[in-house]
Design an enzyme around this catalytic site. Sequence first.
Site, short mmCIF file in Angstrom:
data_model
loop_
_atom_site.label_atom_id
_atom_site.label_comp_id
_atom_site.label_asym_id
_atom_site.label_seq_id
_atom_site.Cartn_x
_atom_site.Cartn_y
_atom_site.Cartn_z
N GLY A 6 -5.10 2.88 7.84
CA GLY A 6 -6.16 2.37 8.69
C GLY A 6 -5.94 0.90 9.04
O GLY A 6 -6.13 0.48 10.18
N ASP A 13 0.87 -1.19 0.00
CA ASP A 13 0.00 0.00 0.00
C ASP A 13 0.90 1.23 0.00
O ASP A 13 1.29 1.75 1.04
CB ASP A 13 -0.90 0.00 1.23
CG ASP A 13 -1.95 1.11 1.19
OD1 ASP A 13 -1.79 2.06 0.39
OD2 ASP A 13 -2.93 1.04 1.94
N HIS A 21 0.45 8.39 3.15
CA HIS A 21 1.10 7.84 4.33
C HIS A 21 2.60 8.09 4.36
O HIS A 21 3.29 7.61 5.27
CB HIS A 21 0.82 6.34 4.42
CG HIS A 21 -0.63 6.01 4.31
ND1 HIS A 21 -1.55 6.36 5.28
CD2 HIS A 21 -1.34 5.38 3.33
CE1 HIS A 21 -2.75 5.94 4.91
NE2 HIS A 21 -2.66 5.36 3.73
N ILE A 47 -0.46 10.29 7.55
CA ILE A 47 -1.22 9.54 8.55
C ILE A 47 -0.89 8.05 8.45
O ILE A 47 -0.34 7.58 7.45
CB ILE A 47 -2.74 9.75 8.38
CG1 ILE A 47 -3.23 9.15 7.06
CG2 ILE A 47 -3.09 11.23 8.47
CD1 ILE A 47 -4.74 9.18 6.88
#
Length: 324
Positions: A148, A125, A130, A145
């Site tokens: 998730g 990912d 990110h 961030i």
Amino acid sequence: MTLGRRGEQAPGLHYGLDRVLHGEQVTELLRPLPTHARLTNRARIKDIFDKGKNALVVTEITSYDDSGEPLIRNLVTTLVRGAGGWGGDRGPSSDVNVPPARAPDKVTEQVIPRNQALLYRLSGDWNPLHADPGFAKDMGFARPILHGLCSFGFATRHVLAAFAPGGDPDFFRSIQVRFAATVFPGETLVTEMWKVSEHKIVFRCRVAGRTENDVVISNAAIELFAELPSPKAKAPEVATADVSQATSSADVFLAIGAMLKEQPAIAEKVKTVFQFRLSSPAAVWTIDLSSAPGAVAPDGERKPQCTLETVSYTHLTLPTNREV
């Protein structure tokens, strides 16, 4: 993500990484994962909901083992910013897996390493949200961030360590979560857990020290196997003939043509001309249901009312319907 790297999109899903956030996740193991396997993933769009300003796209992904048996089922809910407002179904809105009105049975705290998002990127990912400060700022975040599913993984380990028999992760059966707010690398994740039945644990995750938006995972629960299912027995190898038994797209469409001759009522009901554009290998087939009994032909000459395209990735065989 592989398609995105190539600049390709699944038919009908016209949005980029700059508009999406992971909204919810459901993962269910139909039996414990084998230590070694080759999996085939097949995905379909299960639901699309209109949330006013935004939209939710729910993708169902089923993973199959070499024998064709389903092994894992995922429901991935993607929030697409700015894609709502067409007047569609809003979908379910009630809370689920609400914690009991009592103190948690177990609380676990863990600091998220500052380099965690960069490490998690190695899973495949590579969304720049990110890792790239500029991209994150353009998305409205002060800095990159955490994924998730990375915080999801931390919470899963917390619950299994606390409630799985002997802490054995093989007892994991399913998990459902809602990503309520973002987590930043370096923050402290607090997982609060309530055992609500013999094999179900409701939980939520907060970030320690926040004065607002402290709940980052909500509507969450993990279910455990009552006992570990036995591994699926490996099917015995069967000798095969030298002649290939592979089924081609032509075989499929010719079979459809034969079925239409036996069931002319299908064309009388549908009254539509469909065109299928296939890739790998490339082919065009027309199913003419404008009049009974219907006809199937390998051509692109007839003007279709509905065109369906399939890309050559088995995990993204998604149709698109549009006027041509």
